[in-house]
Enzyme design. Structure first.
Site, PDB file in Angstrom:
ATOM      1  N   LEU A 193      12.137 -19.756  23.624  1.00 12.75           N
ATOM      2  CA  LEU A 193      11.438 -18.885  24.579  1.00 12.75           C
ATOM      3  C   LEU A 193      11.741 -19.295  26.015  1.00 12.75           C
ATOM      4  CD1 LEU A 193       8.098 -18.832  22.571  1.00 12.75           C
ATOM      5  CD2 LEU A 193       9.758 -16.970  22.768  1.00 12.75           C
ATOM      6  N   PRO A 194      11.437 -18.418  26.992  1.00 15.64           N
ATOM      7  CA  PRO A 194      11.826 -18.709  28.374  1.00 15.64           C
ATOM      8  C   PRO A 194      11.218 -19.983  28.965  1.00 15.64           C
ATOM      9  CG  PRO A 194      11.272 -16.382  28.123  1.00 15.64           C
ATOM     10  CD  PRO A 194      10.889 -17.057  26.841  1.00 15.64           C
ATOM     11  N   THR A 201      13.695 -24.863  26.747  1.00 16.51           N
ATOM     12  CA  THR A 201      13.610 -25.916  27.764  1.00 16.51           C
ATOM     13  C   THR A 201      12.281 -25.738  28.479  1.00 16.51           C
ATOM     14  OG1 THR A 201      15.992 -25.869  28.089  1.00 16.51           O
ATOM     15  CG2 THR A 201      14.690 -26.902  29.815  1.00 16.51           C
ATOM     16  N   LYS A 220      16.731 -33.753  28.288  1.00 13.99           N
ATOM     17  CA  LYS A 220      17.356 -32.504  28.758  1.00 13.99           C
ATOM     18  C   LYS A 220      17.284 -32.381  30.287  1.00 13.99           C
ATOM     19  CE  LYS A 220      18.452 -28.084  29.034  1.00 13.99           C
ATOM     20  NZ  LYS A 220      19.721 -27.496  28.741  1.00 13.99           N
ATOM     21  N   LYS A 243      15.700 -23.605  37.410  1.00 15.01           N
ATOM     22  CA  LYS A 243      14.533 -23.832  36.535  1.00 15.01           C
ATOM     23  C   LYS A 243      14.517 -25.294  36.056  1.00 15.01           C
ATOM     24  CE  LYS A 243      13.021 -23.132  31.833  1.00 15.01           C
ATOM     25  NZ  LYS A 243      13.284 -22.593  30.511  1.00 15.01           N
TER      26      LYS A 243
HETATM   27  P1  NAD Z   1      16.320 -15.089  27.220  1.00 15.56           P
HETATM   28  O1  NAD Z   1      15.412 -14.603  28.287  1.00 15.56           O
HETATM   29  O2  NAD Z   1      17.642 -14.433  27.015  1.00 15.56           O
HETATM   30  O3  NAD Z   1      15.543 -15.036  25.810  1.00 15.56           O
HETATM   31  C1  NAD Z   1      14.181 -15.301  25.637  1.00 15.56           C
HETATM   32  C2  NAD Z   1      13.659 -14.306  24.601  1.00 15.56           C
HETATM   33  O4  NAD Z   1      12.293 -14.624  24.302  1.00 15.56           O
HETATM   34  C3  NAD Z   1      13.672 -12.844  25.092  1.00 15.56           C
HETATM   35  O5  NAD Z   1      14.414 -12.059  24.180  1.00 15.56           O
HETATM   36  C4  NAD Z   1      12.191 -12.458  25.125  1.00 15.56           C
HETATM   37  O6  NAD Z   1      11.962 -11.098  24.777  1.00 15.56           O
HETATM   38  C5  NAD Z   1      11.616 -13.389  24.083  1.00 15.56           C
HETATM   39  N1  NAD Z   1      10.184 -13.640  24.189  1.00 15.56           N
HETATM   40  C6  NAD Z   1       9.460 -14.012  25.281  1.00 15.56           C
HETATM   41  N2  NAD Z   1       8.158 -14.186  24.938  1.00 15.56           N
HETATM   42  C7  NAD Z   1       8.071 -13.920  23.601  1.00 15.56           C
HETATM   43  C8  NAD Z   1       7.007 -13.929  22.670  1.00 15.56           C
HETATM   44  N3  NAD Z   1       5.761 -14.239  23.028  1.00 15.56           N
HETATM   45  N4  NAD Z   1       7.256 -13.585  21.391  1.00 15.56           N
HETATM   46  C9  NAD Z   1       8.517 -13.263  21.008  1.00 15.56           C
HETATM   47  N5  NAD Z   1       9.575 -13.242  21.844  1.00 15.56           N
HETATM   48  C10 NAD Z   1       9.346 -13.556  23.121  1.00 15.56           C
HETATM   49  O7  NAD Z   1      16.500 -16.655  27.476  1.00 15.56           O
HETATM   50  P2  NAD Z   1      17.679 -17.613  26.901  1.00 15.56           P
HETATM   51  O8  NAD Z   1      18.819 -17.627  27.854  1.00 15.56           O
HETATM   52  O9  NAD Z   1      17.894 -17.291  25.460  1.00 15.56           O
HETATM   53  O10 NAD Z   1      16.945 -19.035  27.030  1.00 15.56           O
HETATM   54  C11 NAD Z   1      15.934 -19.449  26.125  1.00 15.56           C
HETATM   55  C12 NAD Z   1      15.605 -20.907  26.420  1.00 15.56           C
HETATM   56  O11 NAD Z   1      16.775 -21.696  26.284  1.00 15.56           O
HETATM   57  C13 NAD Z   1      15.073 -21.144  27.850  1.00 15.56           C
HETATM   58  O12 NAD Z   1      14.034 -22.089  27.789  1.00 15.56           O
HETATM   59  C14 NAD Z   1      16.303 -21.677  28.579  1.00 15.56           C
HETATM   60  O13 NAD Z   1      15.956 -22.512  29.671  1.00 15.56           O
HETATM   61  C15 NAD Z   1      16.993 -22.454  27.468  1.00 15.56           C
HETATM   62  N6  NAD Z   1      18.451 -22.631  27.638  1.00 15.56           N
HETATM   63  C16 NAD Z   1      19.227 -21.575  28.015  1.00 15.56           C
HETATM   64  C17 NAD Z   1      20.605 -21.762  28.158  1.00 15.56           C
HETATM   65  C18 NAD Z   1      21.505 -20.603  28.574  1.00 15.56           C
HETATM   66  O14 NAD Z   1      22.676 -20.866  28.907  1.00 15.56           O
HETATM   67  N7  NAD Z   1      21.036 -19.349  28.532  1.00 15.56           N
HETATM   68  C19 NAD Z   1      21.180 -23.019  27.907  1.00 15.56           C
HETATM   69  C20 NAD Z   1      20.365 -24.075  27.489  1.00 15.56           C
HETATM   70  C21 NAD Z   1      18.987 -23.848  27.354  1.00 15.56           C
END
Ligand code: NAD
Length: 291
Positions: free
Chosen positions: A65-66, A94, A169, A244
Site C-alpha cells: 500500500l502507499p 514502505t 529500507k 517520500k
Molecule cells: P501504487 O500507488 O501504484 O499502488 C498502491 C495501490 O494500493 C493502489 O492500486 C491503490 O488503489 C491501492 N490501495 C490503497 N489503499 C487501499 C486499500 N485500503 N485497500 C486496497 N487497496 C488499496 O504504489 P506502488 O508504486 O505500487 O508502491 C507501493 C508501495 O511500495 C509504497 O509504499 C512504495 O513506497 C513502495 N515502493 C515502491 C517502489 C516503486 O518503484 N514504485 C519501489 C520500492 C517500494
C-alpha cells in the site's frame, strides 16, 4: 501451495501478486481500483470484492500500500480481527518504523505472526520477481514469511525485530538519495570544467567516486548502462517516491536524535525538485536542476 491474500495491486503489488499466482499459489486479490483488480485477474489471481473476502481462509496476507496510514487503517479495521488464526501478515509497503512496530505489536497481541518486509528494486524487479526483501520480525515470523517472499524476489534478508526491515529500507534509500545528488553534481561540475561526460564516467566508475548511482543508474543520457536518463527520465523510481523515503528517514532520525546532514540536504533538494518539474520524472532527473 497456499491460499494467499494480496491487497494493493498497484505498480509494485500487481507484478508481485502475479508472481505468486505463477508460483502456483491460490491468490485472492483486492484493490480499491477496479482497473488494478482486472489486471490481477488477467494475471491469474482471483479478484475479491473487499479486503475481508480476500483474507478469508488465507494462510498468508500480503499488503503493498502507499503509506503507513493505509496500512494501519487496513490492519485495525479488517485484518487484525478477521485474519485466520495462524496466518502470517506480511506488509511489503514502505512505511514509517513506528507504524510498522505498532501494527506488528497489535498482531502479536491477537496471536498472529507479522513482519514488515519492504523491498528494494522498482517496478521492473516487481514484475520480474527479482526484488530484495528486508524483513523485520521474530525468527518464527521470518521463517513463515520467507517462502512467499522468495517467490517474488531474488534475496530475502532477516534485518532484525519488528520495524528493522523499514529501518534498513530508509537508511538504504537515504544513501541512494544523497549519492544520486552527489553523482549528479559531480557530472555537472565535470561538464563545466570541460570534461567529456563519457570520459568522466570511465574514470569515476573505476575510481573511488564509484557508486550504484554512478555505475548502475547513471543520470547522464547515453553514458553507462541503459537507465531512465536514456528515456527522458520516464519510468524508473519516481522523484516523489524518493522524497517520500527521505521524509521517512528524516522522521526516523528525529525520533532517535541522529545527525543526518547529508540526508537532510538531499531531502530539501528533492522537495524543491518535486514541487517543480520533478513531480513526474525519475529521481535521477534531479541532474537537470544542477546543470
Ligand atoms: P501504487 O500507488 O501504484 O499502488 C498502491 C495501490 O494500493 C493502489 O492500486 C491503490 O488503489 C491501492 N490501495 C490503497 N489503499 C487501499 C486499500 N485500503 N485497500 C486496497 N487497496 C488499496 O504504489 P506502488 O508504486 O505500487 O508502491 C507501493 C508501495 O511500495 C509504497 O509504499 C512504495 O513506497 C513502495 N515502493 C515502491 C517502489 C516503486 O518503484 N514504485 C519501489 C520500492 C517500494
Amino acid at each position: 501451495m497456499a491460499r494467499v491474500a494480496f491487497i494493493g495491486l498497484g505498480n509494485m503489488g500487481g507484478g508481485m501478486a502475479a508472481n505468486l499466482a505463477k508460483a502456483g499459489h491460490d491468490v485472492r486479490a483486492f484493490d480499491l481500483s477496479a482497473e488494478a483488480l482486472e489486471r490481477a485477474k488477467k494475471a491469474g489471481c482471483l479478484p475479491a470484492t473487499d479486503a475481508a473476502e480476500a483474507i478469508a481462509g488465507a494462510e498468508a496476507i500480503i499488503t503493498m500500500l502507499p503509506a503507513g496510514r493505509h496500512v494501519e487503517a487496513l490492519y485495525t479495521e479488517t485484518l487484525l480481527d478477521r485474519a485466520e488464526a495462524g496466518a502470517i501478515l506480511i506488509d511489503c509497503s514502505t512505511i514509517d518504523v513506528a507504524t510498522a512496530r505498532r501494527v506488528a505489536e497489535a498482531a502479536t497481541q491477537r496471536g498472529l505472526l507479522a513482519v514488515d518486509a519492504p523491498v528494494s528494486g522498482g517496478i521492473a524487479a516487481a514484475t520480474a520477481g527479482t526484488l530484495t526483501f528486508m524483513v523485520g520480525g521474530s525468527v518464527a515470523a521470518f521463517e513463515r514469511a520467507e517462502p512467499y517472499l522468495s517467490d517474488m524476489g531474488k534475496a530475502v534478508i532477516h534485518a532484525g525485530t519488528s520495524g528493522a526491515g523499514q529501518a534498513a529500507k530508509i537508511c538504504n534509500n537515504m544513501i541512494l538519495g544523497a549519492t544520486m545528488v552527489a553523482t549528479c553534481e559531480a557530472f555537472a561540475l565535470a561538464e563545466k570544467l570541460g570534461l567529456d561526460q563519457q570520459r568522466f564516467f570511465d574514470i569515476a566508475s573505476v575510481s573511488s567516486g564509484q557508486s550504484w548511482s554512478m555505475t548502475s543508474y547513471c543520470p547522464v543520457p547515453g553514458v553507462g548502462p541503459e537507465t531512465p536518463a536514456d528515456r527522458d527520465y520516464q519510468g524508473g523510481f519516481a522523484a516523489p517516491l524518493m522524497l517520500k523515503d527521505l521524509k521517512l528517514a528524516m522522521e526516523a532520525a528525529a525520533s532517535v536524535g541522529a545527525q543526518v546532514p547529508m540526508g537532510e540536504r538531499a531531502e530539501q533538494l528533492y522537495a524543491a525538485f518535486v514541487e517543480g518539474e520533478g513531480a513526474a520524472l525519475d529521481f535521477s532527473a534531479i541532474i537537470k536542476t544542477l546543470r
